[in-house]
Design a protein around this motif. Structure first.
Motif, PDB file in Angstrom:
ATOM      1  N   MET A  88       0.837  -1.200   0.000  1.00 42.18           N
ATOM      2  CA  MET A  88       0.000   0.000   0.000  1.00 42.18           C
ATOM      3  C   MET A  88       0.879   1.261   0.000  1.00 42.18           C
ATOM      4  O   MET A  88       1.859   1.346   0.745  1.00 42.18           O
ATOM      5  N   ALA A  89       0.508   2.215  -0.844  1.00 38.03           N
ATOM      6  CA  ALA A  89       1.290   3.461  -0.931  1.00 38.03           C
ATOM      7  C   ALA A  89       1.123   4.269   0.352  1.00 38.03           C
ATOM      8  O   ALA A  89       0.068   4.228   0.984  1.00 38.03           O
ATOM      9  N   LEU A  90       2.181   5.012   0.706  1.00 34.53           N
ATOM     10  CA  LEU A  90       2.091   5.877   1.896  1.00 34.53           C
ATOM     11  C   LEU A  90       1.176   7.062   1.606  1.00 34.53           C
ATOM     12  O   LEU A  90       0.358   7.452   2.440  1.00 34.53           O
ATOM     13  N   ILE A  91       1.347   7.625   0.403  1.00 32.65           N
ATOM     14  CA  ILE A  91       0.494   8.744  -0.023  1.00 32.65           C
ATOM     15  C   ILE A  91      -0.195   8.369  -1.332  1.00 32.65           C
ATOM     16  O   ILE A  91       0.458   7.883  -2.267  1.00 32.65           O
ATOM     17  N   GLU A  92      -1.486   8.565  -1.372  1.00 22.94           N
ATOM     18  CA  GLU A  92      -2.256   8.234  -2.577  1.00 22.94           C
ATOM     19  C   GLU A  92      -3.228   9.379  -2.826  1.00 22.94           C
ATOM     20  O   GLU A  92      -4.139   9.587  -2.007  1.00 22.94           O
ATOM     21  N   ILE A  93      -3.008  10.159  -3.884  1.00 19.18           N
ATOM     22  CA  ILE A  93      -3.981  11.215  -4.175  1.00 19.18           C
ATOM     23  C   ILE A  93      -4.614  10.947  -5.538  1.00 19.18           C
ATOM     24  O   ILE A  93      -3.972  10.483  -6.467  1.00 19.18           O
ATOM     25  N   ARG A  94      -5.894  11.209  -5.608  1.00 23.55           N
ATOM     26  CA  ARG A  94      -6.653  10.916  -6.829  1.00 23.55           C
ATOM     27  C   ARG A  94      -7.477  12.137  -7.257  1.00 23.55           C
ATOM     28  O   ARG A  94      -8.285  12.644  -6.469  1.00 23.55           O
ATOM     29  N   ASP A  95      -7.231  12.583  -8.480  1.00 24.66           N
ATOM     30  CA  ASP A  95      -8.013  13.651  -9.130  1.00 24.66           C
ATOM     31  C   ASP A  95      -8.185  14.883  -8.210  1.00 24.66           C
ATOM     32  O   ASP A  95      -9.276  15.410  -8.050  1.00 24.66           O
ATOM     33  N   LEU A  96      -7.082  15.290  -7.621  1.00 21.93           N
ATOM     34  CA  LEU A  96      -7.099  16.395  -6.654  1.00 21.93           C
ATOM     35  C   LEU A  96      -7.246  17.740  -7.378  1.00 21.93           C
ATOM     36  O   LEU A  96      -6.517  18.017  -8.328  1.00 21.93           O
ATOM     37  N   LYS A  97      -8.209  18.524  -6.903  1.00 22.66           N
ATOM     38  CA  LYS A  97      -8.390  19.858  -7.498  1.00 22.66           C
ATOM     39  C   LYS A  97      -8.432  20.911  -6.392  1.00 22.66           C
ATOM     40  O   LYS A  97      -8.986  20.662  -5.326  1.00 22.66           O
ATOM     41  N   LYS A  98      -7.841  22.041  -6.682  1.00 21.88           N
ATOM     42  CA  LYS A  98      -7.955  23.176  -5.769  1.00 21.88           C
ATOM     43  C   LYS A  98      -8.355  24.389  -6.597  1.00 21.88           C
ATOM     44  O   LYS A  98      -7.616  24.815  -7.499  1.00 21.88           O
ATOM     45  N   VAL A  99      -9.552  24.886  -6.311  1.00 23.87           N
ATOM     46  CA  VAL A  99     -10.079  25.990  -7.118  1.00 23.87           C
ATOM     47  C   VAL A  99     -10.226  27.223  -6.223  1.00 23.87           C
ATOM     48  O   VAL A  99     -10.789  27.140  -5.126  1.00 23.87           O
ATOM     49  N   TYR A 100      -9.715  28.331  -6.677  1.00 23.53           N
ATOM     50  CA  TYR A 100      -9.928  29.600  -5.985  1.00 23.53           C
ATOM     51  C   TYR A 100     -10.980  30.408  -6.744  1.00 23.53           C
ATOM     52  O   TYR A 100     -11.069  30.337  -7.966  1.00 23.53           O
ATOM     53  N   ASN A 101     -11.802  31.137  -5.975  1.00 23.66           N
ATOM     54  CA  ASN A 101     -12.885  31.974  -6.543  1.00 23.66           C
ATOM     55  C   ASN A 101     -13.818  31.147  -7.433  1.00 23.66           C
ATOM     56  O   ASN A 101     -14.169  31.567  -8.543  1.00 23.66           O
ATOM     57  N   ALA A 102     -14.201  29.961  -6.919  1.00 23.50           N
ATOM     58  CA  ALA A 102     -15.065  29.071  -7.711  1.00 23.50           C
ATOM     59  C   ALA A 102     -16.358  29.768  -8.106  1.00 23.50           C
ATOM     60  O   ALA A 102     -16.999  30.416  -7.282  1.00 23.50           O
ATOM     61  N   GLY A 103     -16.730  29.644  -9.358  1.00 27.06           N
ATOM     62  CA  GLY A 103     -17.980  30.224  -9.856  1.00 27.06           C
ATOM     63  C   GLY A 103     -17.895  31.702 -10.191  1.00 27.06           C
ATOM     64  O   GLY A 103     -18.834  32.278 -10.718  1.00 27.06           O
ATOM     65  N   GLU A 104     -16.768  32.315  -9.864  1.00 25.61           N
ATOM     66  CA  GLU A 104     -16.582  33.749 -10.148  1.00 25.61           C
ATOM     67  C   GLU A 104     -15.927  33.900 -11.526  1.00 25.61           C
ATOM     68  O   GLU A 104     -15.355  32.938 -12.053  1.00 25.61           O
ATOM     69  N   PRO A 105     -15.988  35.118 -12.073  1.00 22.29           N
ATOM     70  CA  PRO A 105     -15.334  35.316 -13.380  1.00 22.29           C
ATOM     71  C   PRO A 105     -13.820  35.051 -13.319  1.00 22.29           C
ATOM     72  O   PRO A 105     -13.218  34.638 -14.303  1.00 22.29           O
ATOM     73  N   ASN A 106     -13.226  35.305 -12.110  1.00 22.86           N
ATOM     74  CA  ASN A 106     -11.778  35.091 -11.978  1.00 22.86           C
ATOM     75  C   ASN A 106     -11.453  33.729 -11.365  1.00 22.86           C
ATOM     76  O   ASN A 106     -10.454  33.588 -10.659  1.00 22.86           O
ATOM     77  N   GLU A 107     -12.298  32.745 -11.636  1.00 24.12           N
ATOM     78  CA  GLU A 107     -12.073  31.382 -11.130  1.00 24.12           C
ATOM     79  C   GLU A 107     -10.689  30.891 -11.565  1.00 24.12           C
ATOM     80  O   GLU A 107     -10.296  31.067 -12.712  1.00 24.12           O
ATOM     81  N   PHE A 108      -9.974  30.260 -10.592  1.00 25.64           N
ATOM     82  CA  PHE A 108      -8.613  29.837 -10.907  1.00 25.64           C
ATOM     83  C   PHE A 108      -8.342  28.443 -10.344  1.00 25.64           C
ATOM     84  O   PHE A 108      -8.526  28.191  -9.156  1.00 25.64           O
ATOM     85  N   TYR A 109      -7.907  27.551 -11.223  1.00 27.93           N
ATOM     86  CA  TYR A 109      -7.565  26.182 -10.813  1.00 27.93           C
ATOM     87  C   TYR A 109      -6.074  26.131 -10.483  1.00 27.93           C
ATOM     88  O   TYR A 109      -5.245  26.080 -11.382  1.00 27.93           O
ATOM     89  N   ALA A 110      -5.750  26.125  -9.169  1.00 26.00           N
ATOM     90  CA  ALA A 110      -4.339  26.000  -8.777  1.00 26.00           C
ATOM     91  C   ALA A 110      -3.875  24.561  -9.005  1.00 26.00           C
ATOM     92  O   ALA A 110      -2.722  24.310  -9.371  1.00 26.00           O
ATOM     93  N   LEU A 111      -4.764  23.611  -8.735  1.00 23.48           N
ATOM     94  CA  LEU A 111      -4.499  22.192  -9.040  1.00 23.48           C
ATOM     95  C   LEU A 111      -5.694  21.693  -9.840  1.00 23.48           C
ATOM     96  O   LEU A 111      -6.840  21.931  -9.464  1.00 23.48           O
ATOM     97  N   ASN A 112      -5.393  20.984 -10.925  1.00 22.62           N
ATOM     98  CA  ASN A 112      -6.503  20.598 -11.805  1.00 22.62           C
ATOM     99  C   ASN A 112      -6.444  19.101 -12.124  1.00 22.62           C
ATOM    100  O   ASN A 112      -6.020  18.695 -13.207  1.00 22.62           O
ATOM    101  N   GLY A 113      -6.830  18.307 -11.128  1.00 21.58           N
ATOM    102  CA  GLY A 113      -6.914  16.860 -11.352  1.00 21.58           C
ATOM    103  C   GLY A 113      -5.580  16.145 -11.216  1.00 21.58           C
ATOM    104  O   GLY A 113      -5.149  15.437 -12.134  1.00 21.58           O
ATOM    105  N   ILE A 114      -4.927  16.347 -10.076  1.00 13.71           N
ATOM    106  CA  ILE A 114      -3.626  15.700  -9.840  1.00 13.71           C
ATOM    107  C   ILE A 114      -3.837  14.309  -9.236  1.00 13.71           C
ATOM    108  O   ILE A 114      -4.592  14.165  -8.271  1.00 13.71           O
ATOM    109  N   SER A 115      -3.181  13.314  -9.783  1.00 15.68           N
ATOM    110  CA  SER A 115      -3.170  11.968  -9.190  1.00 15.68           C
ATOM    111  C   SER A 115      -1.714  11.568  -8.993  1.00 15.68           C
ATOM    112  O   SER A 115      -0.888  11.769  -9.888  1.00 15.68           O
ATOM    113  N   LEU A 116      -1.442  11.035  -7.801  1.00 16.95           N
ATOM    114  CA  LEU A 116      -0.036  10.765  -7.462  1.00 16.95           C
ATOM    115  C   LEU A 116       0.020   9.700  -6.384  1.00 16.95           C
ATOM    116  O   LEU A 116      -0.847   9.624  -5.511  1.00 16.95           O
ATOM    117  N   SER A 117       1.053   8.866  -6.464  1.00 16.20           N
ATOM    118  CA  SER A 117       1.234   7.821  -5.452  1.00 16.20           C
ATOM    119  C   SER A 117       2.684   7.858  -4.978  1.00 16.20           C
ATOM    120  O   SER A 117       3.609   7.921  -5.797  1.00 16.20           O
TER     121      SER A 117
END
Lengths: 223, 303
Positions: free
Chosen positions: A1-30
């Protein structure tokens, strides 16, 4: 088993606003136990956001993050503090040492929050300073230490709680090349002893120390 | 647990001394708030005691016709005692009433001679004390009923209503002013404590960030700021008591002379309730500090 397992990770700032910004857009990592991973990317690529989420300092907008088999996304802030205290050690570019405290007291901090008795924590802190080659600097305050020495104090503090993973964000960013090399050598030694190290950097030479390198561009991983 | 407590108190003291002048201002404002609230409450208590003392002196004297027998007077007394509004009924016999009259007019030989000539012109008297000032109308209306018309010669009801009204009026005015002044000080104190804790959080922001990084729990980060605000409260109470208590010695003679002849002694009253007063002040100051520091911590210390 992996120590760290991330799946489709997203971090969105100002979601739904005109200045919406995806700092992370679907990161998967093990990341497996004992890996030495370098996450590389230019400024603004999202690598520090990823580092903050991996370090339980920030919540993802969506996706899952499993650390040591636990779903971190479902933890309360108190539980996240406990994870940071027991499972993660941080090393930062600007060292993040308390200027009023001696080196040994800075290293003791995580042990204080863990409720370790004073005598034991002093012994463990001193031992960890010896491990990073600062056995003769225990009573020195950060202002009396060089940048490289301060970063080694930060590494000692990151190690003192025997964490599962060490997260280092631009650990050599404020150091000259010699001190930077010393710091990376310590991290490499720790990796060789079986510790899991994740370094976030924009410096390609740092990537050479790592066993595995991933590049992050505009919030996504590019192999 | 002891480590946590020890460090929390240590950090709280550090926070207090690091911005010492800000801490001093906060304590001074809290002391002023305690002054205004305590003085307002004190005036309220003194006014209440004054009204109570005056009320205690109110009674109705019922004068019976001279030819009414003792038994008939005592029958009226029993009926009065049966009223739930009546506290006590005192009986003054014809003879006793005469003796009192003679004693009062010792220096007037004309009156004494007249009494000797006509005999005892006085009837018995009942002195009725109601449980509360509001109960007297019920007592009076009973005595005014037709069945007693032939028995009773007259009634004297010195209700002291004017004095009571004046005291109530002064008391409610002072209370209103006290409440306004106290409310202003309470608002100022809340804002000052809020601001002091906010500035202290700002001063410690680097330390707080590092504490969070290395895994300090929410309580470990927040508790020192709460304890620091409690420290302001405790210090303010100590100072307020240290100033107000000697002040009591200065104003007590004035208050006591105001109550001359009444059953009220300010110093012994305060001594009797000293622990409660201190506990009340401490509770009030701590709650005030807790509320404002909690707001500041909730607003500026999201961990």
């Amino acid at each position: 088993m992996a120590l760290i397992e991330i799946r489709d990770l997203k971090k969105v700032y100002n979601a739904g606003e005109p200045n919406e910004f995806y700092a992370l857009n679907g990161i998967s990592l093990s990341v497996d136990q004992g890996d030495f991973l370098a996450i590389m990317g230019v400024s603004g690529s999202g690598k520090s956001t990823l580092m903050n989420i991996l370090g339980c300092l920030d919540h993802p907008t969506s996706g899952t993050y499993m650390l040591d088999g636990e779903d971190v996304g479902k933890k309360s802030s108190g539980e996240l503090a406990k994870i940071r205290r027991n499972k993660i050690g941080f090393v930062f570019q600007n060292f993040n040492l308390l200027p009023r405290m001696q080196a040994v007291k800075n290293v003791e901090l995580p042990l204080i929050y863990e409720g370790i008795p004073p005598k034991e924590r002093r012994q463990r802190a001193k031992h960890m300073l010896e491990v990073v080659g600062l056995g003769n600097r225990v009573q020195h305050k950060p202002s009396m230490l060089s940048g490289g020495e301060q970063q080694r104090v930060a590494i000692a503090r990151a190690l003192v709680n025997e964490p599962m993973v060490i997260l280092a964000d631009e650990p050599t960013g404020n150091l000259d090349s010699k001190s930077g090399h010393q710091v990376m050598k310590i991290l490499l030694d720790l990796h060789l002893q079986g510790r899991t190290i994740i370094v976030v950097t924009h410096d390609p030479t740092i990537g050479e120390y790592a066993g595995r390198v991933i590049k992050i561009i505009d919030g996504t991983i590019k192999d | 647990m002891f480590i946590f407590l020890g460090r929390t108190i240590k950090f709280a003291f550090q926070g207090f001394t690091r911005n010492i002048w800000l801490s001093v201002v906060t304590v001074v404002i809290l002391v002023l708030t305690l002054f205004s609230v305590t003085i307002a409450a004190g005036i309220n208590i003194i006014a209440e005691k004054a009204i109570e003392s005056v009320e205690q002196k109110v009674d109705v004297s019922v004068y019976f016709e001279p030819d009414i027998s003792e038994q008939e007077v005592l029958n009226v007394r029993y009926r009065l005692e049966e009223l739930s509004q009546v506290e006590s009924v005192g009986y003054i016999s014809k003879e006793e009433a005469l003796q009192r009259f003679i004693d009062r007019h010792q220096d007037d030989p004309g009156i004494i001679e007249s009494i000797e000539e006509v005999g005892n012109p006085l009837g018995a008297t009942l002195v009725v004390k109601a449980k509360s000032i509001d109960d007297y109308p019920t007592v009076l209306s009973m005595l005014e009923s037709d069945s007693y018309a032939d028995l009773i010669q007259g009634k004297s009801y010195d209700d002291n209503q004017q004095v009571i009204n004046r005291l109530s009026d002064i008391s409610s005015k002072v209370q209103r002013i006290g409440l306004i002044v106290s409310a202003v000080f309470i608002i100022i104190a809340i804002l000052i404590i809020f601001n002091t804790i906010r500035i202290n959080i700002y001063t410690h922001r680097e330390e707080i960030g590092i504490m969070k990084l290395v895994g300090a729990s929410n309580w470990f980060v927040r508790a020192p700021f709460l304890v620091e605000s409690m420290l302001y409260a405790v210090l303010a109470v100590v100072i307020a008591i240290a100033v107000l208590y000697p002040l009591l010695g200065v104003i007590a003679p004035q208050v006591d002379s105001f109550f001359a002849g009444y059953n009220f002694d300010l110093v012994s009253y305060i001594h009797g309730y000293l622990i409660e007063i201190i506990a009340w002040q401490l509770g009030f100051a701590i709650v005030l500090s807790f509320i404002s520091s909690s707001f500041a911590i909730g607003r500026y210390l999201r961990v």
